[in-house]
Write a protein that holds these residues in place. Structure first.
Motif, PDB file in Angstrom:
ATOM      1  N   LEU A 191      -1.375   7.322  41.609  1.00 15.69           N
ATOM      2  CA  LEU A 191      -0.251   8.182  41.250  1.00 15.69           C
ATOM      3  C   LEU A 191       0.700   7.479  40.278  1.00 15.69           C
ATOM      4  CD1 LEU A 191       0.640   9.714  44.736  1.00 15.69           C
ATOM      5  CD2 LEU A 191      -0.469  10.891  42.825  1.00 15.69           C
ATOM      6  N   GLY A 192       0.296   6.296  39.820  1.00 15.94           N
ATOM      7  CA  GLY A 192       1.175   5.547  38.935  1.00 15.94           C
ATOM      8  C   GLY A 192       2.299   4.829  39.650  1.00 15.94           C
ATOM      9  N   ILE A 193       2.194   4.676  40.953  1.00 12.05           N
ATOM     10  CA  ILE A 193       3.226   3.990  41.746  1.00 12.05           C
ATOM     11  C   ILE A 193       2.853   2.511  41.817  1.00 12.05           C
ATOM     12  CG2 ILE A 193       4.334   3.823  44.007  1.00 12.05           C
ATOM     13  CD1 ILE A 193       3.597   6.817  44.384  1.00 12.05           C
ATOM     14  N   ARG A 194       3.726   1.673  41.321  1.00 11.21           N
ATOM     15  CA  ARG A 194       3.408   0.251  41.230  1.00 11.21           C
ATOM     16  C   ARG A 194       3.744  -0.524  42.500  1.00 11.21           C
ATOM     17  NH1 ARG A 194       5.383  -1.541  35.105  1.00 11.21           N
ATOM     18  NH2 ARG A 194       4.017  -0.098  33.958  1.00 11.21           N
ATOM     19  N   ASP A 195       4.799  -0.120  43.199  1.00 13.39           N
ATOM     20  CA  ASP A 195       5.278  -0.934  44.316  1.00 13.39           C
ATOM     21  C   ASP A 195       5.851  -0.012  45.382  1.00 13.39           C
ATOM     22  OD1 ASP A 195       6.337  -2.780  46.040  1.00 13.39           O
ATOM     23  OD2 ASP A 195       7.585  -3.803  44.549  1.00 13.39           O
ATOM     24  N   LEU A 210       5.867  15.103  39.030  1.00 16.24           N
ATOM     25  CA  LEU A 210       5.744  15.382  40.451  1.00 16.24           C
ATOM     26  C   LEU A 210       6.375  14.233  41.233  1.00 16.24           C
ATOM     27  CD1 LEU A 210       4.479  16.985  42.876  1.00 16.24           C
ATOM     28  CD2 LEU A 210       2.474  15.490  42.602  1.00 16.24           C
ATOM     29  N   VAL A 211       7.193  14.556  42.216  1.00 13.40           N
ATOM     30  CA  VAL A 211       7.737  13.563  43.139  1.00 13.40           C
ATOM     31  C   VAL A 211       7.016  13.732  44.474  1.00 13.40           C
ATOM     32  CG1 VAL A 211       9.806  12.751  44.359  1.00 13.40           C
ATOM     33  CG2 VAL A 211       9.976  13.557  41.980  1.00 13.40           C
ATOM     34  N   VAL A 212       6.693  12.620  45.111  1.00 15.54           N
ATOM     35  CA  VAL A 212       5.960  12.654  46.381  1.00 15.54           C
ATOM     36  C   VAL A 212       6.722  11.880  47.455  1.00 15.54           C
ATOM     37  CG1 VAL A 212       3.684  12.922  45.334  1.00 15.54           C
ATOM     38  CG2 VAL A 212       4.592  10.616  45.752  1.00 15.54           C
ATOM     39  N   SER A 213       6.515  12.302  48.700  1.00 15.36           N
ATOM     40  CA  SER A 213       6.963  11.511  49.840  1.00 15.36           C
ATOM     41  C   SER A 213       5.752  10.775  50.402  1.00 15.36           C
ATOM     42  CB  SER A 213       7.588  12.397  50.921  1.00 15.36           C
ATOM     43  OG  SER A 213       6.648  13.351  51.412  1.00 15.36           O
ATOM     44  N   MET A 214       5.990   9.621  51.022  1.00 12.65           N
ATOM     45  CA  MET A 214       4.887   8.822  51.549  1.00 12.65           C
ATOM     46  C   MET A 214       5.108   8.540  53.033  1.00 12.65           C
ATOM     47  SD  MET A 214       3.617   5.684  52.660  1.00 12.65           S
ATOM     48  CE  MET A 214       4.846   4.446  52.219  1.00 12.65           C
ATOM     49  N   THR A 263       5.852  10.173  40.154  1.00  9.49           N
ATOM     50  CA  THR A 263       4.445   9.879  39.896  1.00  9.49           C
ATOM     51  C   THR A 263       4.118  10.047  38.405  1.00  9.49           C
ATOM     52  OG1 THR A 263       3.576  12.138  40.126  1.00  9.49           O
ATOM     53  CG2 THR A 263       3.952  10.885  42.163  1.00  9.49           C
ATOM     54  N   ASN A 264       2.866   9.753  38.061  1.00 11.05           N
ATOM     55  CA  ASN A 264       2.406   9.952  36.689  1.00 11.05           C
ATOM     56  C   ASN A 264       1.804  11.333  36.479  1.00 11.05           C
ATOM     57  OD1 ASN A 264       0.014   9.726  38.105  1.00 11.05           O
ATOM     58  ND2 ASN A 264      -0.710   7.888  37.039  1.00 11.05           N
ATOM     59  N   ARG A 265       1.968  12.210  37.460  1.00 14.81           N
ATOM     60  CA  ARG A 265       1.482  13.578  37.338  1.00 14.81           C
ATOM     61  C   ARG A 265       2.610  14.472  36.831  1.00 14.81           C
ATOM     62  NH1 ARG A 265      -2.279  14.825  42.706  1.00 14.81           N
ATOM     63  NH2 ARG A 265      -3.559  12.930  42.579  1.00 14.81           N
ATOM     64  N   SER A 266       2.350  15.200  35.777  1.00 15.53           N
ATOM     65  CA  SER A 266       3.358  16.096  35.214  1.00 15.53           C
ATOM     66  C   SER A 266       3.272  17.466  35.859  1.00 15.53           C
ATOM     67  CB  SER A 266       3.154  16.233  33.703  1.00 15.53           C
ATOM     68  OG  SER A 266       3.342  14.989  33.054  1.00 15.53           O
ATOM     69  N   CYS A 267       4.416  18.051  36.139  1.00 16.88           N
ATOM     70  CA  CYS A 267       4.464  19.427  36.617  1.00 16.88           C
ATOM     71  C   CYS A 267       4.255  20.377  35.444  1.00 16.88           C
ATOM     72  CB  CYS A 267       5.820  19.705  37.259  1.00 16.88           C
ATOM     73  SG  CYS A 267       6.109  18.813  38.799  1.00 16.88           S
TER      74      CYS A 267
END
Length: 263
Positions: free
Chosen positions: A199-203, A161-165, A147-151
């Motif tokens: 979250l900055g996720i494009r696809d 930050l990595v996320v599951s969907m 994501t575009n969120r920094s830890c």
């Protein structure tokens, strides 16, 4: 059409299956039992990892930390952390060098292993609450995204930050949020719901880890903090050596998920 999967075995049987060479993502295995991410780093990096986890508790909820060189954990007495996961990752200088089914030949006496909570643990509770799990229905590994969120940095470790969907029917999103929030040691409630661009996720069809999962009409993408986050930090820091689980291929413990639920 939903994929029909055999009833997963209990945790000891699952670990024996993986130790014998069986390989599969562990979502849905040993329902009712806690699953964990594995991160093993040299002892001189353990303080950095501890600080990184402490500063990013939703992504990195620590369940156990071993003594240097140990491959044992009280979360699964008799288990071997070098052989009892279905797939590992071996890292050198921040680069992925392989994804073996066991790591006894790579293990070092100075490795300190962190076991970190996993969202697969609350999937039993979601299913019991009537929330469908699309990745299980489709026979796929859960999709994960940078994501575009920094830890918050911890020592030499920093990264996104990595996320599951998981696609959730709109009328069940509140229920999914409530159920998962009751297990903060397994990442707790979602960090984002809806438009992945937030979250900055494009696809969504191109996850960074795992496999793409199709949304059904009426589904909304829901995102949870993910225990792959420390792997992204290890890559950014170009750590000289580390062993981790392969994303989606977790350590199944003997601990029951209900032990990690809060009111």
């Amino acid at each position: 059409m939903a994929t029909v999967r055999p009833l997963p075995p209990g945790p000891r049987e699952a670990r024996a299956h993986f130790r014998a060479g069986g390989v599969a993502p562990t979502s849905g295995w040993a329902p009712g039992h806690m699953q964990a991410n594995l991160i093993a780093v040299p002892a001189d990096w353990a303080g950095d990892m501890e600080q990184f986890c402490r500063r990013n508790p939703q992504a990195c909820p620590v369940l156990d930390v071993t003594a240097p060189g140990s491959w044992r954990t009280p979360l699964a007495p008799g288990a071997d952390l070098r052989t009892d996961l279905p797939r590992y990752r071996v890292w050198e200088d921040g680069e992925l060098r392989g994804e073996p089914a066991e790591v006894t030949g790579h293990w070092r006496d100075d490795l300190v292993t962190f076991l970190i909570g996993c969202s697969f643990t609350f999937e039993t509770a979601l299913a019991d609450a009537g929330v469908p799990l699309r990745h299980t229905e489709q026979g796929r590994n859960v999709p994960m995204y940078r994501t575009n969120r920094s830890c918050r940095p911890g020592g030499r470790l920093s990264g996104p930050l990595v996320v599951s969907m998981r696609p959730i029917p709109a009328h069940l999103v509140t229920r999914a949020r409530t159920v998962s929030a009751s297990m903060p040691s397994m990442h707790g409630g979602p960090v984002h719901t809806g438009n992945p661009a937030g979250l900055g996720i494009r696809d969504l069809a191109r996850p960074d880890f795992g496999e793409a999962v199709a949304l059904r009409p009426g589904d909304i993408p829901v995102f949870w903090a993910c225990g792959v986050t420390p792997q992204a930090a290890l890559m950014s820091a170009r750590i000289p050596f580390a062993i981790t689980h392969a994303p989606g291929y977790m350590f199944i413990t003997d601990a029951r998920d209900k032990e990690y639920r809060v009111a």
